[in-house]
Design an enzyme around this catalytic site. Structure first.
Site, PDB file in Angstrom:
ATOM      1  N   ASP A  67       0.790  -1.222   0.035  1.00 60.79           N
ATOM      2  CA  ASP A  67      -0.104   0.051  -0.032  1.00 60.79           C
ATOM      3  C   ASP A  67       0.760   1.249   0.102  1.00 60.79           C
ATOM      4  O   ASP A  67       2.107   1.249   0.138  1.00 60.79           O
ATOM      5  CB  ASP A  67      -1.071   0.048   1.110  1.00 60.79           C
ATOM      6  CG  ASP A  67      -0.200  -0.259   2.554  1.00 60.79           C
ATOM      7  OD1 ASP A  67       1.041  -0.194   2.630  1.00 60.79           O
ATOM      8  OD2 ASP A  67      -1.181  -0.600   3.492  1.00 60.79           O
ATOM      9  N   ASN A 136      -7.569  -2.676  14.249  1.00 57.56           N
ATOM     10  CA  ASN A 136      -8.910  -2.964  13.952  1.00 57.56           C
ATOM     11  C   ASN A 136      -8.958  -4.078  13.077  1.00 57.56           C
ATOM     12  O   ASN A 136      -9.988  -4.526  12.450  1.00 57.56           O
ATOM     13  CB  ASN A 136      -9.609  -1.752  13.278  1.00 57.56           C
ATOM     14  CG  ASN A 136      -9.072  -1.332  12.188  1.00 57.56           C
ATOM     15  OD1 ASN A 136      -8.184  -1.914  11.659  1.00 57.56           O
ATOM     16  ND2 ASN A 136      -9.469  -0.015  11.370  1.00 57.56           N
ATOM     17  N   HIS A 138      -7.249  -4.652  10.100  1.00 55.52           N
ATOM     18  CA  HIS A 138      -6.877  -4.329   8.922  1.00 55.52           C
ATOM     19  C   HIS A 138      -5.630  -4.940   8.201  1.00 55.52           C
ATOM     20  O   HIS A 138      -4.646  -4.839   9.172  1.00 55.52           O
ATOM     21  CB  HIS A 138      -6.836  -2.648   8.298  1.00 55.52           C
ATOM     22  CG  HIS A 138      -5.720  -1.875   8.741  1.00 55.52           C
ATOM     23  ND1 HIS A 138      -5.884  -0.736   9.440  1.00 55.52           N
ATOM     24  CD2 HIS A 138      -4.482  -2.036   8.883  1.00 55.52           C
ATOM     25  CE1 HIS A 138      -4.852  -0.295   9.761  1.00 55.52           C
ATOM     26  NE2 HIS A 138      -3.737  -0.977   9.443  1.00 55.52           N
ATOM     27  N   GLU A 143      -9.601  -1.751   5.151  1.00 54.72           N
ATOM     28  CA  GLU A 143     -10.166  -1.489   6.576  1.00 54.72           C
ATOM     29  C   GLU A 143     -11.450  -2.439   6.815  1.00 54.72           C
ATOM     30  O   GLU A 143     -11.903  -2.903   5.915  1.00 54.72           O
ATOM     31  CB  GLU A 143     -10.552  -0.042   6.636  1.00 54.72           C
ATOM     32  CG  GLU A 143      -9.379   1.007   6.725  1.00 54.72           C
ATOM     33  CD  GLU A 143      -8.618   1.035   7.987  1.00 54.72           C
ATOM     34  OE1 GLU A 143      -8.670   0.202   8.666  1.00 54.72           O
ATOM     35  OE2 GLU A 143      -8.178   2.155   8.052  1.00 54.72           O
TER      36      GLU A 143
HETATM   37  C1  GLP Z   1      -0.422   0.630   8.476  1.00 51.85           C
HETATM   38  C2  GLP Z   1      -0.028  -0.216   7.286  1.00 51.85           C
HETATM   39  C3  GLP Z   1      -0.513  -1.610   7.860  1.00 51.85           C
HETATM   40  C4  GLP Z   1       0.302  -2.204   8.997  1.00 51.85           C
HETATM   41  C5  GLP Z   1      -0.196  -1.292  10.075  1.00 51.85           C
HETATM   42  C6  GLP Z   1       0.086  -1.815  11.444  1.00 51.85           C
HETATM   43  O1  GLP Z   1      -1.849   1.085   8.565  1.00 51.85           O
HETATM   44  N1  GLP Z   1      -0.791   0.020   6.032  1.00 51.85           N
HETATM   45  O2  GLP Z   1       0.014  -2.320   6.641  1.00 51.85           O
HETATM   46  O3  GLP Z   1       0.114  -3.482   9.239  1.00 51.85           O
HETATM   47  O4  GLP Z   1      -0.153  -0.206   9.778  1.00 51.85           O
HETATM   48  O5  GLP Z   1       1.362  -0.951  11.696  1.00 51.85           O
HETATM   49  P1  GLP Z   1       2.314  -1.381  12.656  1.00 51.85           P
HETATM   50  O6  GLP Z   1       3.189  -2.380  12.519  1.00 51.85           O
HETATM   51  O7  GLP Z   1       3.013   0.130  12.998  1.00 51.85           O
HETATM   52  O8  GLP Z   1       1.630  -1.495  14.278  1.00 51.85           O
END
Ligand code: GLP
Length: 264
Positions: A67, A136, A138, A143
Protein backbone atom coordinates in the site's frame (compact mmCIF):
# COMPACT_ATOMS: atom_id res chain seq x y z
CA UNK A 1 -3.58 -21.44 9.42
CA UNK A 2 -0.29 -22.17 11.11
CA UNK A 3 -0.18 -20.27 14.42
CA UNK A 4 3.33 -19.71 15.75
CA UNK A 5 3.57 -18.20 19.25
CA UNK A 6 7.03 -17.01 20.27
CA UNK A 7 8.50 -15.27 23.29
CA UNK A 8 9.00 -11.76 21.97
CA UNK A 9 9.32 -9.42 18.99
CA UNK A 10 12.93 -10.47 18.34
CA UNK A 11 11.95 -14.12 17.92
CA UNK A 12 8.98 -13.14 15.74
CA UNK A 13 11.24 -11.14 13.41
CA UNK A 14 13.75 -13.98 13.22
CA UNK A 15 11.11 -16.60 12.46
CA UNK A 16 9.51 -14.38 9.80
CA UNK A 17 12.89 -13.57 8.24
CA UNK A 18 13.72 -17.28 8.01
CA UNK A 19 10.60 -17.87 5.93
CA UNK A 20 11.82 -15.23 3.46
CA UNK A 21 15.37 -16.64 3.53
CA UNK A 22 14.05 -20.15 2.74
CA UNK A 23 11.92 -18.75 -0.07
CA UNK A 24 14.84 -16.85 -1.66
CA UNK A 25 17.19 -19.82 -1.31
CA UNK A 26 14.64 -22.08 -2.99
CA UNK A 27 13.79 -19.54 -5.72
CA UNK A 28 16.19 -16.59 -6.11
CA UNK A 29 13.82 -14.93 -8.61
CA UNK A 30 11.00 -14.87 -6.05
CA UNK A 31 8.22 -12.30 -6.15
CA UNK A 32 8.09 -10.83 -2.64
CA UNK A 33 5.08 -9.04 -1.19
CA UNK A 34 6.28 -6.50 1.37
CA UNK A 35 4.69 -4.42 4.11
CA UNK A 36 5.32 -1.24 6.06
CA UNK A 37 4.58 -0.27 9.67
CA UNK A 38 6.84 -0.69 12.67
CA UNK A 39 6.36 -4.47 12.98
CA UNK A 40 8.35 -5.56 9.87
CA UNK A 41 11.36 -3.32 10.61
CA UNK A 42 13.21 -5.95 12.69
CA UNK A 43 12.50 -8.59 10.03
CA UNK A 44 14.02 -6.29 7.40
CA UNK A 45 17.10 -5.81 9.59
CA UNK A 46 17.44 -9.58 9.72
CA UNK A 47 17.18 -9.84 5.94
CA UNK A 48 19.78 -7.09 5.47
CA UNK A 49 22.18 -8.98 7.76
CA UNK A 50 21.57 -12.28 5.93
CA UNK A 51 22.13 -10.50 2.60
CA UNK A 52 25.42 -9.03 3.82
CA UNK A 53 26.46 -12.41 5.19
CA UNK A 54 25.95 -13.90 1.71
CA UNK A 55 23.14 -16.27 2.78
CA UNK A 56 20.67 -14.73 0.34
CA UNK A 57 20.62 -12.45 -2.66
CA UNK A 58 17.82 -10.21 -3.87
CA UNK A 59 19.56 -9.62 -7.23
CA UNK A 60 16.90 -11.61 -9.10
CA UNK A 61 13.96 -10.86 -6.82
CA UNK A 62 10.99 -8.62 -7.59
CA UNK A 63 8.96 -6.91 -4.88
CA UNK A 64 5.48 -5.44 -4.55
CA UNK A 65 4.43 -3.43 -1.53
CA UNK A 66 0.95 -3.64 -0.11
CA UNK A 67 0.00 0.00 0.00
CA UNK A 68 0.84 3.69 -0.21
CA UNK A 69 -0.68 6.97 0.93
CA UNK A 70 -2.50 8.74 -1.86
CA UNK A 71 -1.12 12.24 -2.37
CA UNK A 72 2.45 11.66 -1.19
CA UNK A 73 5.43 11.59 -3.54
CA UNK A 74 7.91 8.76 -3.13
CA UNK A 75 10.50 11.15 -1.70
CA UNK A 76 8.14 12.34 1.07
CA UNK A 77 9.57 11.03 4.35
CA UNK A 78 6.18 9.60 5.40
CA UNK A 79 5.55 7.84 2.10
CA UNK A 80 5.81 4.08 2.14
CA UNK A 81 8.18 4.21 -0.87
CA UNK A 82 10.57 6.32 1.20
CA UNK A 83 10.15 3.96 4.17
CA UNK A 84 10.99 0.90 2.06
CA UNK A 85 14.06 2.56 0.53
CA UNK A 86 15.31 3.55 3.99
CA UNK A 87 14.45 0.36 5.84
CA UNK A 88 15.36 -2.24 3.22
CA UNK A 89 16.02 -1.48 -0.43
CA UNK A 90 19.00 0.87 0.07
CA UNK A 91 20.79 -1.80 2.10
CA UNK A 92 20.38 -4.92 -0.05
CA UNK A 93 21.40 -6.01 -3.54
CA UNK A 94 17.93 -5.65 -5.06
CA UNK A 95 17.58 -3.76 -8.37
CA UNK A 96 15.47 -0.74 -7.37
CA UNK A 97 13.69 -1.00 -10.74
CA UNK A 98 12.36 -4.36 -9.59
CA UNK A 99 10.75 -2.85 -6.48
CA UNK A 100 7.14 -1.71 -6.74
CA UNK A 101 5.13 0.45 -4.35
CA UNK A 102 1.71 1.75 -5.46
CA UNK A 103 2.27 5.25 -6.87
CA UNK A 104 0.86 7.73 -4.34
CA UNK A 105 1.31 10.57 -6.81
CA UNK A 106 -0.39 8.91 -9.81
CA UNK A 107 -2.22 11.36 -12.09
CA UNK A 108 -5.00 8.79 -12.41
CA UNK A 109 -5.05 6.58 -9.31
CA UNK A 110 -7.82 4.35 -10.64
CA UNK A 111 -5.76 3.44 -13.71
CA UNK A 112 -2.67 3.09 -11.49
CA UNK A 113 -4.49 0.42 -9.45
CA UNK A 114 -5.25 -1.60 -12.58
CA UNK A 115 -1.65 -1.27 -13.76
CA UNK A 116 -0.40 -2.48 -10.36
CA UNK A 117 -2.56 -5.61 -10.62
CA UNK A 118 -1.23 -6.21 -14.15
CA UNK A 119 2.37 -5.83 -13.00
CA UNK A 120 1.86 -8.42 -10.25
CA UNK A 121 0.28 -10.81 -12.75
CA UNK A 122 3.08 -10.24 -15.29
CA UNK A 123 5.66 -11.04 -12.62
CA UNK A 124 3.93 -14.39 -12.14
CA UNK A 125 2.08 -13.60 -8.90
CA UNK A 126 3.39 -13.13 -5.39
CA UNK A 127 5.28 -16.08 -3.89
CA UNK A 128 5.33 -14.86 -0.30
CA UNK A 129 3.40 -11.93 1.15
CA UNK A 130 4.36 -10.24 4.41
CA UNK A 131 1.57 -8.63 6.46
CA UNK A 132 1.28 -6.60 9.62
CA UNK A 133 -2.12 -5.99 11.17
CA UNK A 134 -3.94 -2.89 12.31
CA UNK A 135 -5.60 -2.79 15.74
CA UNK A 136 -8.94 -3.05 13.94
CA UNK A 137 -7.81 -6.10 11.97
CA UNK A 138 -6.91 -4.26 8.77
CA UNK A 139 -4.34 -5.74 6.39
CA UNK A 140 -2.59 -3.39 3.97
CA UNK A 141 -5.09 -0.55 4.11
CA UNK A 142 -8.09 -2.86 3.78
CA UNK A 143 -10.16 -1.47 6.59
CA UNK A 144 -13.16 -3.25 8.18
CA UNK A 145 -16.00 -3.68 5.66
CA UNK A 146 -13.52 -4.12 2.79
CA UNK A 147 -14.74 -6.61 0.18
CA UNK A 148 -13.18 -10.00 0.84
CA UNK A 149 -12.41 -10.49 -2.87
CA UNK A 150 -11.37 -6.85 -3.51
CA UNK A 151 -8.46 -5.97 -5.79
CA UNK A 152 -5.99 -3.06 -5.70
CA UNK A 153 -7.97 0.16 -5.30
CA UNK A 154 -8.27 3.53 -3.58
CA UNK A 155 -9.42 3.20 0.04
CA UNK A 156 -10.39 5.71 2.70
CA UNK A 157 -8.67 5.19 6.04
CA UNK A 158 -10.69 4.86 9.24
CA UNK A 159 -10.31 7.47 11.96
CA UNK A 160 -8.65 4.85 14.18
CA UNK A 161 -5.98 4.11 11.54
CA UNK A 162 -5.36 7.82 10.92
CA UNK A 163 -4.90 8.30 14.68
CA UNK A 164 -2.62 5.25 14.99
CA UNK A 165 -0.41 6.50 12.15
CA UNK A 166 -0.46 10.16 13.24
CA UNK A 167 2.65 9.43 15.34
CA UNK A 168 4.71 9.40 12.15
CA UNK A 169 3.56 12.87 11.03
CA UNK A 170 4.51 16.26 12.49
CA UNK A 171 1.62 18.15 14.12
CA UNK A 172 1.18 20.65 11.29
CA UNK A 173 2.01 18.16 8.53
CA UNK A 174 -0.54 17.04 5.94
CA UNK A 175 -1.62 13.45 6.71
CA UNK A 176 -3.44 11.70 3.88
CA UNK A 177 -6.82 10.09 4.56
CA UNK A 178 -6.76 8.07 1.35
CA UNK A 179 -4.53 5.25 0.18
CA UNK A 180 -3.92 2.85 -2.66
CA UNK A 181 -3.89 -0.69 -1.33
CA UNK A 182 -3.73 -4.19 -2.71
CA UNK A 183 -7.15 -5.71 -2.23
CA UNK A 184 -7.96 -8.64 0.01
CA UNK A 185 -8.38 -10.78 -3.10
CA UNK A 186 -4.92 -9.66 -4.27
CA UNK A 187 -3.44 -10.72 -0.92
CA UNK A 188 -5.28 -14.06 -0.98
CA UNK A 189 -3.72 -14.81 -4.39
CA UNK A 190 -0.22 -14.89 -2.84
CA UNK A 191 1.10 -18.45 -2.64
CA UNK A 192 2.14 -17.98 0.98
CA UNK A 193 1.10 -15.31 3.50
CA UNK A 194 3.07 -14.45 6.64
CA UNK A 195 1.35 -12.18 9.14
CA UNK A 196 3.41 -10.78 12.02
CA UNK A 197 1.97 -9.20 15.15
CA UNK A 198 3.56 -8.24 18.42
CA UNK A 199 2.40 -6.53 21.59
CA UNK A 200 -0.68 -6.40 23.74
CA UNK A 201 -2.37 -3.78 21.54
CA UNK A 202 -2.68 -6.35 18.73
CA UNK A 203 -4.15 -9.10 20.97
CA UNK A 204 -7.79 -8.30 20.18
CA UNK A 205 -7.18 -8.20 16.41
CA UNK A 206 -5.32 -11.50 16.60
CA UNK A 207 -8.14 -13.09 18.60
CA UNK A 208 -10.62 -11.98 15.91
CA UNK A 209 -8.29 -13.14 13.10
CA UNK A 210 -7.63 -16.62 14.48
CA UNK A 211 -10.70 -17.53 16.50
CA UNK A 212 -13.36 -15.10 15.31
CA UNK A 213 -15.79 -15.68 12.47
CA UNK A 214 -14.67 -15.04 8.90
CA UNK A 215 -15.95 -11.50 8.48
CA UNK A 216 -15.24 -8.26 6.66
CA UNK A 217 -15.47 -6.65 10.12
CA UNK A 218 -11.97 -8.10 10.69
CA UNK A 219 -10.29 -8.21 7.26
CA UNK A 220 -7.40 -10.38 8.52
CA UNK A 221 -9.89 -13.16 9.40
CA UNK A 222 -9.97 -13.92 5.66
CA UNK A 223 -6.65 -15.70 6.17
CA UNK A 224 -8.74 -18.57 7.55
CA UNK A 225 -9.52 -19.19 3.87
CA UNK A 226 -5.90 -19.15 2.70
CA UNK A 227 -4.25 -22.48 2.03
CA UNK A 228 -0.81 -21.42 3.26
CA UNK A 229 -1.03 -18.68 5.90
CA UNK A 230 1.36 -18.42 8.85
CA UNK A 231 0.48 -16.18 11.80
CA UNK A 232 3.65 -15.38 13.75
CA UNK A 233 2.99 -13.61 17.06
CA UNK A 234 4.57 -13.00 20.43
CA UNK A 235 3.14 -13.98 23.81
CA UNK A 236 1.61 -10.53 24.30
CA UNK A 237 -0.27 -10.61 20.99
CA UNK A 238 -1.50 -14.15 21.80
CA UNK A 239 -2.85 -13.13 25.21
CA UNK A 240 -6.53 -13.19 24.22
CA UNK A 241 -6.44 -16.51 22.34
CA UNK A 242 -8.45 -19.30 23.96
CA UNK A 243 -6.37 -22.21 22.63
CA UNK A 244 -2.74 -21.15 23.11
CA UNK A 245 -1.63 -24.59 24.39
CA UNK A 246 -3.18 -26.30 21.38
CA UNK A 247 -1.42 -23.97 18.91
CA UNK A 248 1.90 -24.45 20.70
CA UNK A 249 1.44 -28.23 20.64
CA UNK A 250 0.75 -28.23 16.90
CA UNK A 251 3.77 -26.03 16.19
CA UNK A 252 6.04 -28.28 18.31
CA UNK A 253 4.80 -31.29 16.31
CA UNK A 254 5.40 -29.37 13.05
CA UNK A 255 8.96 -28.61 14.04
CA UNK A 256 9.59 -32.28 14.97
CA UNK A 257 8.27 -33.37 11.59
CA UNK A 258 10.43 -30.82 9.76
CA UNK A 259 13.52 -31.93 11.72
CA UNK A 260 12.78 -35.57 10.83
CA UNK A 261 12.34 -34.73 7.15
CA UNK A 262 15.56 -32.68 7.15
CA UNK A 263 17.50 -35.70 8.51
CA UNK A 264 16.35 -37.94 5.63
C1 GLP B 1 -0.43 0.61 8.56
C2 GLP B 1 -0.13 -0.27 7.34
C3 GLP B 1 -0.38 -1.74 7.63
C4 GLP B 1 0.27 -2.14 8.95
C5 GLP B 1 -0.33 -1.33 10.06
C6 GLP B 1 0.20 -1.71 11.45
O1 GLP B 1 -1.77 0.97 8.66
N1 GLP B 1 -0.88 0.11 6.20
O2 GLP B 1 0.15 -2.51 6.55
O3 GLP B 1 0.09 -3.52 9.17
O4 GLP B 1 -0.04 0.03 9.81
O5 GLP B 1 1.40 -1.06 11.69
P1 GLP B 1 2.37 -1.34 12.91
O6 GLP B 1 3.17 -2.53 12.51
O7 GLP B 1 3.19 -0.10 13.02
O8 GLP B 1 1.52 -1.58 14.10
Amino acid sequence: MQIVILKDATEVAEYGANLFVNQLQKKPASVLGLATGSTPVALYQNLIARNHAGDISFANAISFNLDEYLGLDGDHPQSYRYFMNQQLFNHIDIDINNTHVPPGNAADPIVACEVYEQQIAQAGGIDIQLLGIGRNGHIGFNEPSSGLTSRTRVKTLTKATIEDNARFFAEDEYQPHLSITMGIGTILDAKKVVLLATGENKAQAIKATVEGPLTAACPASVLQMHRNAVIVIDEAASSQLADVDFYKHIEAENQKLLARLARK
